[in-house]
Scaffold this motif. Structure first.
Motif, short mmCIF file in Angstrom:
data_model
loop_
_atom_site.label_atom_id
_atom_site.label_comp_id
_atom_site.label_asym_id
_atom_site.label_seq_id
_atom_site.Cartn_x
_atom_site.Cartn_y
_atom_site.Cartn_z
N LYS A 3 36.88 41.54 39.97
CA LYS A 3 37.59 41.57 40.65
C LYS A 3 39.04 41.94 41.17
O LYS A 3 40.07 42.09 40.35
CB LYS A 3 37.58 40.14 41.53
CG LYS A 3 36.74 39.25 41.61
CD LYS A 3 37.07 38.16 41.65
CE LYS A 3 35.75 37.18 41.85
NZ LYS A 3 35.81 35.34 42.34
N LYS A 6 44.76 42.03 43.87
CA LYS A 6 44.92 41.18 44.88
C LYS A 6 44.11 42.09 45.88
O LYS A 6 43.35 42.63 46.13
CB LYS A 6 46.44 42.62 45.39
CG LYS A 6 47.24 42.11 44.18
CD LYS A 6 48.85 42.86 44.80
CE LYS A 6 50.06 42.68 43.67
NZ LYS A 6 51.64 42.81 43.99
N LYS A 7 43.64 41.03 47.21
CA LYS A 7 42.77 41.19 47.86
C LYS A 7 42.96 42.95 48.98
O LYS A 7 42.07 42.92 49.76
CB LYS A 7 42.97 40.01 48.85
CG LYS A 7 42.98 38.72 47.88
CD LYS A 7 41.52 38.07 48.85
CE LYS A 7 41.37 36.63 47.23
NZ LYS A 7 40.22 36.37 47.39
N TYR A 45 42.01 48.42 45.21
CA TYR A 45 40.20 48.18 45.38
C TYR A 45 40.38 49.86 47.00
O TYR A 45 40.91 49.82 47.81
CB TYR A 45 39.82 47.66 46.56
CG TYR A 45 38.44 47.43 47.39
CD1 TYR A 45 37.90 46.55 46.68
CD2 TYR A 45 38.72 47.58 48.37
CE1 TYR A 45 36.66 46.53 46.76
CE2 TYR A 45 36.90 47.56 48.22
CZ TYR A 45 36.24 46.48 48.49
OH TYR A 45 34.49 46.88 48.24
#
Length: 198
Positions: A3, A6-7, A45
């Motif tokens: 994952k 951070k988003k 990401y």
């Protein structure tokens, strides 16, 4: 599944260009500054796709990210262009070209791109779904998912038929949450019911 810390993701879809009439003329100096700031702030990401920027986006990510940072500092997401497939040979050809353009040996996240009724049938007919499953098993894909711009009923069908997909990318924002066209809330609820991260 690895994952991101951070988003927030960096979408390499609408990058600055040197010539507004040529989407492949990506301003690499500016993109590198953007990448530096993004990674410096702890985000990881990096999202791209085969056809973004007239097929130049993945190469830009390779130059701005992969060539300039250790592999453990970023995550790469790209997509199989199922809407463009014309033969059973293409999934493997495209996948290898994507790795070469991105200068990576594996994808942290890999998606079937824009799954809808037509693209889903095409992906099955040309063996693309079986192909990406094998790449997941070989470790060349760490986390396998798909993006979807279709009805909740279609999304439910895909997840029922393919429980091995690990995540779904949806069009979710405040304007589309209750939209009759996008049905973001209903699609999100389907994913929750199937236990799939969005």
């Amino acid at each position: 599944m690895r994952k991101p810390e951070k988003k927030l993701g960096f979408g390499f879809m609408r990058l600055p260009v040197l010539d507004e009439n040529d989407k492949t003329s990506i301003d690499m100096a500016q993109v590198e500054q953007m990448v530096d700031l993004f990674l410096e702030k702890g985000f990881t990401y990096c999202d791209t796709a085969w056809m973004y920027h007239n097929f130049a986006s993945e190469s830009a990510v390779g130059k701005a990210v992969s060539d300039r940072y250790p592999r453990e500092k970023f995550t790469i997401a790209s997509k199989m262009p199922d809407m463009m497939l014309r033969s059973e040979a293409e999934p493997a050809e495209i996948f290898e070209k994507q790795k070469a353009k991105l200068h990576v040996d594996y994808f942290d996240y890999y998606l079937m791109h824009d799954m809808n009724n037509v693209n889903y049938e095409k992906a099955k007919r040309f063996g693309a779904i079986d192909f990406v499953r094998k790449k997941k098993e070989s470790g060349e894909i760490r986390c396998l998912g798909f993006s979807c711009h279709d009805t909740p009923e279609f999304l439910d069908r895909v997840l029922e038929e393919n429980p091995y997909f690990e995540f779904v990318q949806l069009q979710i924002n405040y304007l589309d949450w209750e939209s009759e066209g996008v049905q973001a809330r209903k699609c999100y609820e389907v994913c929750v019911r199937h236990g799939k991260p969005v």
